[in-house]
Write an enzyme that holds these catalytic residues in place. Structure first.
Site, short mmCIF file in Angstrom:
data_model
loop_
_atom_site.label_atom_id
_atom_site.label_comp_id
_atom_site.label_asym_id
_atom_site.label_seq_id
_atom_site.Cartn_x
_atom_site.Cartn_y
_atom_site.Cartn_z
N GLY A 17 22.26 4.63 88.63
CA GLY A 17 22.27 3.21 88.08
C GLY A 17 20.82 3.20 87.14
O GLY A 17 19.89 4.21 87.12
N GLU A 18 20.89 2.12 86.26
CA GLU A 18 19.81 1.98 85.13
C GLU A 18 19.30 0.37 85.47
O GLU A 18 20.48 -0.30 85.09
CB GLU A 18 20.13 2.54 84.02
CG GLU A 18 18.97 2.52 83.02
CD GLU A 18 19.31 3.29 81.86
OE1 GLU A 18 18.25 3.33 80.80
OE2 GLU A 18 20.16 3.82 81.56
N GLY A 19 18.15 0.06 85.44
CA GLY A 19 17.77 -1.16 85.24
C GLY A 19 16.76 -1.45 84.20
O GLY A 19 16.40 -0.47 83.36
N GLY A 20 16.16 -2.48 84.08
CA GLY A 20 15.28 -2.67 82.91
C GLY A 20 13.90 -1.99 83.07
O GLY A 20 13.30 -1.92 81.82
N GLY A 22 13.80 1.05 85.02
CA GLY A 22 13.78 2.67 85.32
C GLY A 22 15.10 3.04 85.42
O GLY A 22 16.07 2.17 85.68
N VAL A 24 17.96 5.35 88.28
CA VAL A 24 17.80 5.89 89.65
C VAL A 24 18.86 6.84 89.86
O VAL A 24 20.04 7.09 89.18
CB VAL A 24 18.23 4.59 90.46
CG1 VAL A 24 18.23 5.18 92.04
CG2 VAL A 24 17.27 3.59 90.67
N LYS A 39 13.60 7.25 91.62
CA LYS A 39 13.56 5.91 90.55
C LYS A 39 12.53 6.34 89.35
O LYS A 39 11.37 6.69 89.86
CB LYS A 39 13.16 4.69 91.16
CG LYS A 39 13.28 3.56 90.13
CD LYS A 39 12.92 2.09 90.98
CE LYS A 39 12.74 1.09 89.90
NZ LYS A 39 12.45 -0.17 90.51
N ASP A 136 12.59 -11.32 93.03
CA ASP A 136 13.76 -11.10 92.33
C ASP A 136 14.88 -11.01 93.47
O ASP A 136 15.73 -10.18 93.16
CB ASP A 136 13.86 -10.04 91.41
CG ASP A 136 14.99 -10.03 90.40
OD1 ASP A 136 15.51 -11.19 90.07
OD2 ASP A 136 15.47 -9.01 89.90
#
Length: 359
Positions: A17-20, A22, A24, A39, A136
């Site tokens: 997965g990818e977020g704002g 980093g 993973v 991460k 969050d």
């Protein structure tokens, strides 16, 4: 990056997965054979030499590595590669996050929702005692893990936005910067104010509402719509939002709406207190409850005025102040659509002076 060897000991396998902040990866410790999740700070932040973000990332690892509660994702290691990439090594989980479960199933039965809430509160209690505020809490950060024959072991993810509350104000979370996801923001976060553990409890109230009603307490087409509603509009009774077939108990409904109080001091004081109240509310028949008060006073921090809706229908990333009449706010509720997560937004929205309303 998959197939690379990170820090000479973690073989990266595939992107999970990818977020704002980093990316993973699933990975394997070449020395022990242990499979883990890694991460890595997003390359664009490394390239930009964002020292503040790098410090936040490293602080996440240091503080999260001290958390031991079984309902918190374990952090095993962290470091920095030769080329400057920062990384955190965590336990690898199989299953789905609560957001995925809700997309598939809609609302959850009361017993299942209560079980999830109890686990999250236990994880938050430990983190809050360690001086961490998650900032969050949302369905996507609550993971329902499968381990062997055991299913739905709840794990709270991503303390990457956590604020260290011990020792005063951190330079990494200055007033005026809003961090979180609009559908689950506390009223004080909407103003970019300093937050404490009670903001996490408000966000968990939004999650509880979502689990029981099949949608968050507020939906809007733009971030400003969420700000208006979180800070000024009382949520609809969760029992009504869930529909007549949901059979939500009065005790649980009262508990959810206590978390959703606009003013922090009106909520539970801690995760431990909220957990005790949840157990009491669901252990025995609670007295009947008429529902939330529609006229609850709007939340406006001292030294600020309320957010104003835009005069014209157009997207505004942020406004310079929050406020507006109930009719204007109701317009946003009437034009609501599905919530869209936003990792972090900088608010120029915190500069004007005003006074708290009575009540």
């Amino acid at each position: 990056m998959p197939s690379e060897l990170l820090a000479d000991r973690f073989a990266l396998e595939r992107v999970l997965g990818e977020g704002g902040y980093g990316v993973v990866y699933s990975a394997r410790n070449v020395a022990t054979g242990q499979r883990v999740a890694v991460k890595v700070l997003h390359p664009r932040h490394v390239a930009a030499d964002d020292r503040e973000l790098a410090r936040r990332f490293e602080r996440e690892a240091e503080r999260a590595s001290g958390l031991r509660h079984p309902n918190t994702v374990r952090v095993f290691d962290h470091g920095r590669t030769d080329d400057g990439a920062r990384f955190i090594v965590m336990e690898l989980l199989e299953g789905e996050d609560l957001g995925q479960r809700l997309l598939r199933a809609g609302a959850l039965p009361e017993s299942e929702a209560v079980a999830v809430l109890g686990c999250v509160l236990r994880a938050l209690a430990e983190a809050h005692e360690a001086g961490l505020v998650h900032r969050d809490i949302k369905p996507d950060n609550i993971f329902l893990a499968r381990v062997g024959l055991d299913a739905d072991i709840v794990k709270v993810l991503d303390f990457g936005l956590a604020k260290l509350t011990h020792g005063g104000v951190s330079a990494l979370t200055q007033t005026g910067v809003i961090v979180g996801t609009p559908a689950y923001l506390s009223p004080e976060q909407c103003y970019g104010q300093e937050v404490d553990r009670r903001s996490d409890l408000y966000a968990l109230g939004c999650v509880a509402y979502h689990m029981l009603a099949g949608q968050p307490p507020f939906v809007a087409e733009d971030t400003i719509g969420y700000l208006l509603q979180h800070s000024q509009i009382a949520p609809r009774d969760v029992r009504l939002a869930a529909g007549p077939d949901a059979a939500i108990s009065d005790g649980l409904a009262r508990w959810v709406h206590r978390l959703l109080k606009k003013r922090p001091e009106a909520r539970f004081r801690s995760a431990a207190e909220a957990l005790e109240a949840l157990e009491q509310a669901t252990r025995a028949a609670a007295p009947s409850w008429a529902g939330p008060t529609p006229t609850e006073a709007a939340y406006v921090p001292a030294g600020m005025v309320a957010v104003q809706p835009p005069r014209a229908r157009r997207r505004w990333p942020w406004l310079a102040a929050l406020g507006g009449a109930a009719g204007a706010a109701a317009l946003w509720a009437a034009t609501a659509t599905a919530p869209r997560p936003v990792a972090a937004v900088e608010g120029a929205a915190v500069s004007r002076l005003g006074a708290l309303p009575p009540g």
